[in-house]
Design a protein around this motif. Structure first.
Motif, mmCIF file in Angstrom:
data_model
loop_
_atom_site.group_PDB
_atom_site.id
_atom_site.type_symbol
_atom_site.label_atom_id
_atom_site.label_comp_id
_atom_site.label_asym_id
_atom_site.label_seq_id
_atom_site.Cartn_x
_atom_site.Cartn_y
_atom_site.Cartn_z
ATOM 1 N N LEU A 108 0.835 -1.206 0.000
ATOM 2 C CA LEU A 108 0.000 0.000 0.000
ATOM 3 C C LEU A 108 0.867 1.252 0.000
ATOM 4 C CD1 LEU A 108 -2.769 -1.116 2.518
ATOM 5 C CD2 LEU A 108 -3.036 -0.777 0.038
ATOM 6 N N GLU A 109 1.950 1.238 0.784
ATOM 7 C CA GLU A 109 2.860 2.394 0.808
ATOM 8 C C GLU A 109 3.550 2.598 -0.543
ATOM 9 O OE1 GLU A 109 4.655 3.527 5.034
ATOM 10 O OE2 GLU A 109 5.400 1.599 4.286
ATOM 11 N N ARG A 110 3.754 1.532 -1.269
ATOM 12 C CA ARG A 110 4.386 1.624 -2.589
ATOM 13 C C ARG A 110 3.388 2.062 -3.651
ATOM 14 N NH1 ARG A 110 6.716 -3.425 -6.159
ATOM 15 N NH2 ARG A 110 7.629 -2.156 -7.830
ATOM 16 N N VAL A 117 0.223 10.310 -7.968
ATOM 17 C CA VAL A 117 1.004 10.934 -9.032
ATOM 18 C C VAL A 117 0.334 10.785 -10.403
ATOM 19 C CG1 VAL A 117 3.194 10.784 -10.307
ATOM 20 C CG2 VAL A 117 3.193 10.755 -7.828
ATOM 21 N N THR A 118 -0.205 9.585 -10.684
ATOM 22 C CA THR A 118 -0.767 9.320 -12.014
ATOM 23 C C THR A 118 -2.242 9.677 -12.124
ATOM 24 O OG1 THR A 118 -1.347 7.038 -11.462
ATOM 25 C CG2 THR A 118 0.853 7.423 -12.411
ATOM 26 N N GLY A 119 -2.922 9.802 -10.980
ATOM 27 C CA GLY A 119 -4.366 10.034 -11.021
ATOM 28 C C GLY A 119 -5.147 8.769 -11.331
ATOM 29 N N ARG A 120 -4.459 7.627 -11.341
ATOM 30 C CA ARG A 120 -5.081 6.326 -11.586
ATOM 31 C C ARG A 120 -4.500 5.317 -10.612
ATOM 32 N NH1 ARG A 120 -4.377 4.500 -17.611
ATOM 33 N NH2 ARG A 120 -4.988 2.559 -16.621
ATOM 34 N N ILE A 121 -5.299 4.341 -10.263
ATOM 35 C CA ILE A 121 -4.802 3.276 -9.395
ATOM 36 C C ILE A 121 -3.980 2.324 -10.246
ATOM 37 C CG2 ILE A 121 -5.465 1.322 -7.960
ATOM 38 C CD1 ILE A 121 -7.856 3.036 -7.032
ATOM 39 N N VAL A 122 -2.739 2.121 -9.846
ATOM 40 C CA VAL A 122 -1.795 1.287 -10.586
ATOM 41 C C VAL A 122 -1.407 0.117 -9.690
ATOM 42 C CG1 VAL A 122 0.432 1.242 -11.778
ATOM 43 C CG2 VAL A 122 -0.894 3.365 -11.702
ATOM 44 N N THR A 123 -1.753 -1.120 -10.110
ATOM 45 C CA THR A 123 -1.441 -2.285 -9.281
ATOM 46 C C THR A 123 -0.809 -3.431 -10.051
ATOM 47 O OG1 THR A 123 -3.644 -3.249 -9.589
ATOM 48 C CG2 THR A 123 -3.335 -1.799 -7.679
ATOM 49 N N LEU A 129 6.178 -1.027 -12.321
ATOM 50 C CA LEU A 129 7.593 -0.852 -12.662
ATOM 51 C C LEU A 129 7.792 0.249 -13.697
ATOM 52 C CD1 LEU A 129 8.684 -4.604 -12.762
ATOM 53 C CD2 LEU A 129 9.182 -2.918 -10.967
ATOM 54 N N ASP A 130 6.912 0.308 -14.699
ATOM 55 C CA ASP A 130 7.004 1.356 -15.723
ATOM 56 C C ASP A 130 6.824 2.742 -15.116
ATOM 57 O OD1 ASP A 130 7.433 -0.561 -17.657
ATOM 58 O OD2 ASP A 130 5.384 -0.465 -18.475
ATOM 59 N N VAL A 131 5.830 2.884 -14.229
ATOM 60 C CA VAL A 131 5.563 4.181 -13.599
ATOM 61 C C VAL A 131 6.742 4.578 -12.722
ATOM 62 C CG1 VAL A 131 4.107 5.376 -11.901
ATOM 63 C CG2 VAL A 131 3.041 4.034 -13.725
ATOM 64 N N PRO A 141 4.576 9.389 -16.394
ATOM 65 C CA PRO A 141 4.311 7.979 -16.678
ATOM 66 C C PRO A 141 3.179 7.793 -17.689
ATOM 67 C CG PRO A 141 4.185 8.434 -14.319
ATOM 68 C CD PRO A 141 4.304 9.741 -15.021
ATOM 69 N N ARG A 142 3.341 6.822 -18.582
ATOM 70 C CA ARG A 142 2.282 6.426 -19.516
ATOM 71 C C ARG A 142 1.776 5.070 -19.076
ATOM 72 N NH1 ARG A 142 5.456 8.104 -24.820
ATOM 73 N NH2 ARG A 142 7.096 7.844 -23.337
#
Length: 185
Positions: A108-110, A117-123, A129-131, A141-142
């Motif tokens: 969760l901290e990661r 930062v991205t405005g989207r949930i990235v899991t 890794l890309d972000v 990030p894309r």
């Protein structure tokens, strides 16, 4: 409703705030003292949440949504983080291993700051890794199309094992999980 807060360091969006009001500084301090550990806050105390979780007969899926236990997680992170660690969402808090809690908290901290930062949930691992790599290079990030392992994938094949992703109402929200991948308690 939706609330967007933007400062020089952070940009965060929240849906459905419990309370949205203008407060004096003393009222803000009194309110934040009641907040439980939040992976986005500086110097959170995950052991405070662990003490509540480890004494509870409620499931980890319920506890991750309980604002009395920890703050800010929400439904998407609940489903996705439990999947990422192959944890059964129906494990009672008192049966959850402390090491498993540490994995959940660390994830969760990661992940949550990446969402800010991205405005989207990235899991999804590749996206995470890309972000992180893009941010490390100072780039924007894309994100690719697939944005979740199990969230909103009820009835679809699991991206790891091919089993059908299941869904059930837990703590007032739809929980998504893979019954084959998420057997670890």
């Amino acid at each position: 409703g939706r609330l967007r807060l933007a400062t020089g360091a952070h940009d965060a969006a929240r849906r459905g705030p419990n309370l949205c009001a203008r407060l004096a500084p003393a009222q803000v301090d009194a309110g934040t003292e009641r907040l439980r550990p939040d992976p986005l806050r500086p110097e959170p105390d995950p052991d405070l949440a662990w003490r509540r979780i480890s004494r509870s007969g409620r499931t980890v899926a319920e506890l991750l949504m309980a604002q009395s236990v920890l703050a800010g997680v929400g439904n998407v992170y609940r489903s996705e983080v439990l999947f990422r660690h192959r944890l059964s969402p129906f494990t009672e808090g008192r049966n959850l291993k402390r090491a498993s809690w540490r994995l959940i908290w660390g994830d969760l901290e990661r992940l949550m700051p990446l969402g800010v930062v991205t405005g989207r949930i990235v899991t999804v691992d590749e996206q995470v890794l890309d972000v992180e790599a893009a941010l490390g290079r100072g780039e924007v990030p894309r994100l690719t199309e697939r944005s979740s392992y199990v969230y909103k994938r009820g009835g679809m094949p699991c991206v790891v094992c091919g089993s059908k992703v299941r869904t059930r109402l837990v703590a007032g929200r739809n929980l998504f999980w893979c019954g084959r991948c998420q057997r670890r308690r």
